[in-house]
Enzyme design. Structure first.
Site, PDB file in Angstrom:
ATOM      1  N   HIS A 172      67.335  14.862  90.674  1.00  0.00           N
ATOM      2  CA  HIS A 172      66.535  14.253  91.750  1.00  0.00           C
ATOM      3  C   HIS A 172      65.054  14.262  91.364  1.00  0.00           C
ATOM      4  O   HIS A 172      64.190  14.727  92.118  1.00  0.00           O
ATOM      5  CB  HIS A 172      66.751  14.989  93.068  1.00  0.00           C
ATOM      6  CG  HIS A 172      66.432  14.144  94.262  1.00  0.00           C
ATOM      7  ND1 HIS A 172      67.123  14.209  95.444  1.00  0.00           N
ATOM      8  CD2 HIS A 172      65.479  13.189  94.475  1.00  0.00           C
ATOM      9  CE1 HIS A 172      66.621  13.358  96.320  1.00  0.00           C
ATOM     10  NE2 HIS A 172      65.615  12.726  95.748  1.00  0.00           N
ATOM     11  N   GLU A 186      73.680  18.102  96.297  1.00  0.00           N
ATOM     12  CA  GLU A 186      72.663  18.653  95.399  1.00  0.00           C
ATOM     13  C   GLU A 186      71.944  19.845  96.023  1.00  0.00           C
ATOM     14  O   GLU A 186      71.777  19.885  97.250  1.00  0.00           O
ATOM     15  CB  GLU A 186      71.654  17.562  95.021  1.00  0.00           C
ATOM     16  CG  GLU A 186      70.899  16.947  96.185  1.00  0.00           C
ATOM     17  CD  GLU A 186      70.019  15.785  95.755  1.00  0.00           C
ATOM     18  OE1 GLU A 186      68.802  15.888  96.012  1.00  0.00           O
ATOM     19  OE2 GLU A 186      70.532  14.810  95.169  1.00  0.00           O
TER      20      GLU A 186
END
Length: 280
Positions: A243, A225
């Site tokens: 997230h 990510e």
């Protein structure tokens, strides 16, 4: 931590659990005595190096717990009840011309929780309140908890309808959710990850999702990510979030207040409340 050529006189530095703290950071900021880390994860904080440099690291525990647990339940509903898919279905103008596929009930199902720390226990309480049976796997069995204990992640996945990853990241849990766990979860099982992307073998997960070898996944964290694998985007049986499990207005405000309080305590020579150490 933000680096700058002029580091003279900087005694307090701020980082996040995802950015972390390295030995090189400590060399770059030689006068820093306190590092304030926003978040609860420790795997990217080099606490051994901090101790060697005489640097205190303060974290923000307990603040994220309830909101992250809420989010895990939200992802559970989003993928099992096809809520995110239903939103796309309506926006695409498909309602009326066709019917959306049936979703899966949540109540009376079994949720398996990997990791029974503060967040895992908060998730378990919510799941039980929804009428789900709860079981768990953790490195240490907590006999005070009213939930069944599984001897391994594979054993837990085998008896779970929804498998939630709520364990810490780091080398000890890297690829903990591997092919064997996904095979045990099976084609009727759902995976929820609000832990760390490193906990899941993403190659195995993508193969399982693409082959309908598990029913679906709700993912808030990824191995690379924010540059997640593009194969996830093409899948309807996965809900993807950035997230953001702990990103609420209330949590952000409390995190800032906590860090400011620790900074004031440090400047005034008072004891700090949330010091991390290498043994944690």
């Amino acid at each position: 931590m933000h680096t700058d050529d002029n580091t003279q006189g900087i005694r307090i530095a701020v980082t996040t659990a995802m950015r972390g703290l390295s030995a090189q950071d400590l060399e770059t900021f030689p006068e820093v005595s306190l590092v304030l880390s926003q978040g609860v994860g420790l795997e990217k904080l080099d606490l051994v190096a901090a101790t060697a440099h005489g640097v205190v690291v303060s974290v923000t525990p307990n603040i994220l717990t309830e909101d992250v647990a809420d989010f895990a339940i939200g992802l559970t509903y989003a993928i099992t009840r096809r809520i995110a898919e239903a939103d796309r279905f309506v926006r695409a103008g498909r309602w009326g011309g066709e019917r959306i596929r049936p979703s899966t009930s949540v109540h009376k199902k079994r949720m398996g929780v990997v990791g029974m720390g503060r967040i895992g226990q908060a998730i378990a309480r919510r799941a039980a309140g929804l009428g789900m049976e709860v079981c768990y796997f953790s490195r240490i069995r907590n006999t005070a908890l009213p939930y069944d204990y599984a001897a391994s992640p594979q054993d837990l996945a085998k008896v779970s309808d929804v498998l939630v990853l709520a364990c810490p990241g780091g080398p000890a849990t890297e690829n903990l959710c591997d092919r064997s766990v996904l095979d045990a979860l099976g084609p009727q099982g759902f995976l929820i990850n609000i832990a760390r992307g490193s906990v899941v073998d993403e190659v195995a997960l993508l193969a399982a999702l693409e082959g309908d070898e598990i029913a679906g996944a709700g993912l808030d964290v990824f191995a690379t990510e924010p540059a997640l694998n593009a194969r996830f985007i093409a899948l309807d049986n996965v809900v993807l979030t950035p997230h953001s499990a702990s990103v609420t207005q209330e949590v952000r405000a409390e995190l800032i207040c906590n860090m400011l309080s620790e900074a004031h305590n440090f400047i005034a020579g008072r004891p700090l409340k949330n010091v991390a150490n290498p043994a944690d």
